[in-house]
Design an enzyme around this catalytic site. Structure first.
Site, PDB file in Angstrom:
ATOM      1  N   THR A 245      77.124  52.715  50.764  1.00 46.77           N
ATOM      2  CA  THR A 245      76.810  51.654  51.734  1.00 46.77           C
ATOM      3  C   THR A 245      75.764  50.698  51.175  1.00 46.77           C
ATOM      4  O   THR A 245      75.962  49.481  51.173  1.00 46.77           O
ATOM      5  CB  THR A 245      76.304  52.281  53.052  1.00 46.77           C
ATOM      6  OG1 THR A 245      77.249  53.246  53.504  1.00 46.77           O
ATOM      7  CG2 THR A 245      76.093  51.214  54.118  1.00 46.77           C
TER       8      THR A 245
ATOM      9  N   ASP B 280      69.519  53.853  57.896  1.00 44.41           N
ATOM     10  CA  ASP B 280      68.951  55.126  58.322  1.00 44.41           C
ATOM     11  C   ASP B 280      68.801  56.090  57.155  1.00 44.41           C
ATOM     12  O   ASP B 280      67.763  56.712  56.986  1.00 44.41           O
ATOM     13  CB  ASP B 280      69.773  55.748  59.473  1.00 44.41           C
ATOM     14  CG  ASP B 280      71.280  55.826  59.190  1.00 44.41           C
ATOM     15  OD1 ASP B 280      71.723  55.416  58.085  1.00 44.41           O
ATOM     16  OD2 ASP B 280      72.016  56.289  60.075  1.00 44.41           O
TER      17      ASP B 280
ATOM     18  N   ASP C 233      72.880  58.332  51.381  1.00 45.33           N
ATOM     19  CA  ASP C 233      73.569  59.591  51.101  1.00 45.33           C
ATOM     20  C   ASP C 233      74.261  59.439  49.737  1.00 45.33           C
ATOM     21  O   ASP C 233      73.607  59.561  48.708  1.00 45.33           O
ATOM     22  CB  ASP C 233      74.540  59.844  52.266  1.00 45.33           C
ATOM     23  CG  ASP C 233      75.199  61.202  52.209  1.00 45.33           C
ATOM     24  OD1 ASP C 233      74.487  62.197  52.022  1.00 45.33           O
ATOM     25  OD2 ASP C 233      76.437  61.280  52.369  1.00 45.33           O
TER      26      ASP C 233
ATOM     27  N   GLY D 175      75.178  56.657  48.595  1.00 42.19           N
ATOM     28  CA  GLY D 175      74.670  55.380  48.104  1.00 42.19           C
ATOM     29  C   GLY D 175      75.676  54.248  48.204  1.00 42.19           C
ATOM     30  O   GLY D 175      75.348  53.090  47.943  1.00 42.19           O
TER      31      GLY D 175
HETATM   32  P1  5GP Z   1      76.433  56.567  52.119  1.00 42.38           P
HETATM   33  O1  5GP Z   1      77.175  55.275  52.141  1.00 42.38           O
HETATM   34  O2  5GP Z   1      75.080  56.499  51.460  1.00 42.38           O
HETATM   35  O3  5GP Z   1      77.266  57.675  51.572  1.00 42.38           O
HETATM   36  O4  5GP Z   1      76.269  57.008  53.613  1.00 42.38           O
HETATM   37  C1  5GP Z   1      75.316  56.530  54.422  1.00 42.38           C
HETATM   38  C2  5GP Z   1      75.709  56.859  55.845  1.00 42.38           C
HETATM   39  O5  5GP Z   1      76.183  58.206  55.987  1.00 42.38           O
HETATM   40  C3  5GP Z   1      74.512  56.781  56.746  1.00 42.38           C
HETATM   41  O6  5GP Z   1      74.256  55.464  57.169  1.00 42.38           O
HETATM   42  C4  5GP Z   1      74.931  57.712  57.876  1.00 42.38           C
HETATM   43  O7  5GP Z   1      75.734  56.997  58.796  1.00 42.38           O
HETATM   44  C5  5GP Z   1      75.769  58.770  57.222  1.00 42.38           C
HETATM   45  N1  5GP Z   1      74.973  60.002  56.956  1.00 42.38           N
HETATM   46  C6  5GP Z   1      74.713  60.556  55.760  1.00 42.38           C
HETATM   47  N2  5GP Z   1      73.967  61.648  55.882  1.00 42.38           N
HETATM   48  C7  5GP Z   1      73.720  61.801  57.202  1.00 42.38           C
HETATM   49  C8  5GP Z   1      72.969  62.769  57.971  1.00 42.38           C
HETATM   50  O8  5GP Z   1      72.357  63.724  57.488  1.00 42.38           O
HETATM   51  N3  5GP Z   1      72.944  62.577  59.319  1.00 42.38           N
HETATM   52  C9  5GP Z   1      73.610  61.540  59.933  1.00 42.38           C
HETATM   53  N4  5GP Z   1      73.520  61.469  61.271  1.00 42.38           N
HETATM   54  N5  5GP Z   1      74.305  60.618  59.238  1.00 42.38           N
HETATM   55  C10 5GP Z   1      74.372  60.758  57.887  1.00 42.38           C
HETATM   56 MG    MG Z   2      74.995  54.320  58.748  1.00 42.69          MG
END
Ligand code: 5GP
Ligand code: MG
Length: 174
Positions: free
Chosen positions: A106, A99, A102, A104
């Site tokens: 994941t 989706d 953020d 990065g």
């Molecule tokens: P990362 O591993 O890139 O830090 O985080 C990715 C995950 O953070 C996304 O798959 C999601 O679950 C969550 N996330 C980050 N930003 C948002 C946002 O603005 N809205 C929502 N609903 N989830 C977010």
């Molecule tokens: Mg997610």
């Protein structure tokens, strides 16, 4: 309406179409598998795969559930694979669908895990990218929308399991 719409249903449809054309051009007729990260990617993936079919791509589809653990504000973290894909990706073009990128973490860790399984090509595709939030060195190959540091819901994205069903993307206002 409880939220401020950021991208309408129509704008999302248009961007998903643009992405599908680009991906179709890049992957051509190579065996392709979409690996969706549950739960957030489910709406995006289901629209994207049908659009891909329109442009001549007939991908396999599988799903993963991962949870991530960030180590404070340093650039360390890990993920647990809670549920793995059941398909083999060996020799295939893999497109990881999430989706939002953020920090990065994941995307980076899922890429690392899948790279060990000998895919022909390993690509990533996100609905939304927040480059200003990046802590881990990863850049999605395909992005529908690039946004500022705001918290968004809808079109698969939740806040405490709510709002995934919204047909548009909204900034949560609470
Ligand atoms: P990362 O591993 O890139 O830090 O985080 C990715 C995950 O953070 C996304 O798959 C999601 O679950 C969550 N996330 C980050 N930003 C948002 C946002 O603005 N809205 C929502 N609903 N989830 C977010
Ligand atoms: Mg997610």
């Amino acid at each position: 309406m409880p939220h401020n719409a950021l991208y309408s249903k129509e704008e999302i449809e248009k961007q998903v179409d643009v992405l599908a054309r680009r991906i179709a051009k890049d992957v051509g007729q190579s065996p392709t598998i979409l690996v969706g990260l549950l739960n957030g990617s489910v709406v995006f993936l289901s629209d994207l795969m049908r659009r891909l079919y329109l442009y001549g791509v007939a991908p396999e589809v599988d799903f993963m559930v991962v949870s991530s653990y960030k180590d404070g504000h340093s650039s360390n973290g890990t993920i647990d694979i809670i549920q793995d894909i059941r398909s083999s990706i060996e020799g295939k073009t893999v497109i990881v669908i999430d989706d939002i990128a953020d920090t990065g973490l994941t995307l980076l860790e899922v890429k690392k895990a899948l790279a060990k399984r000998n895919p022909a090509k390993l690509l990533t595709c996100v609905l939304l990218d927040k480059p200003s939030r990046r802590k881990f060195d990863v850049k999605p190959d395909y992005t529908a929308f690039t946004i500022d540091n705001v918290f968004v819901v809808g079109y698969g994205l939740d806040s405490a399991s709510r709002f995934r069903y919204l047909p548009y993307i909204a900034v949560l206002s609470e």
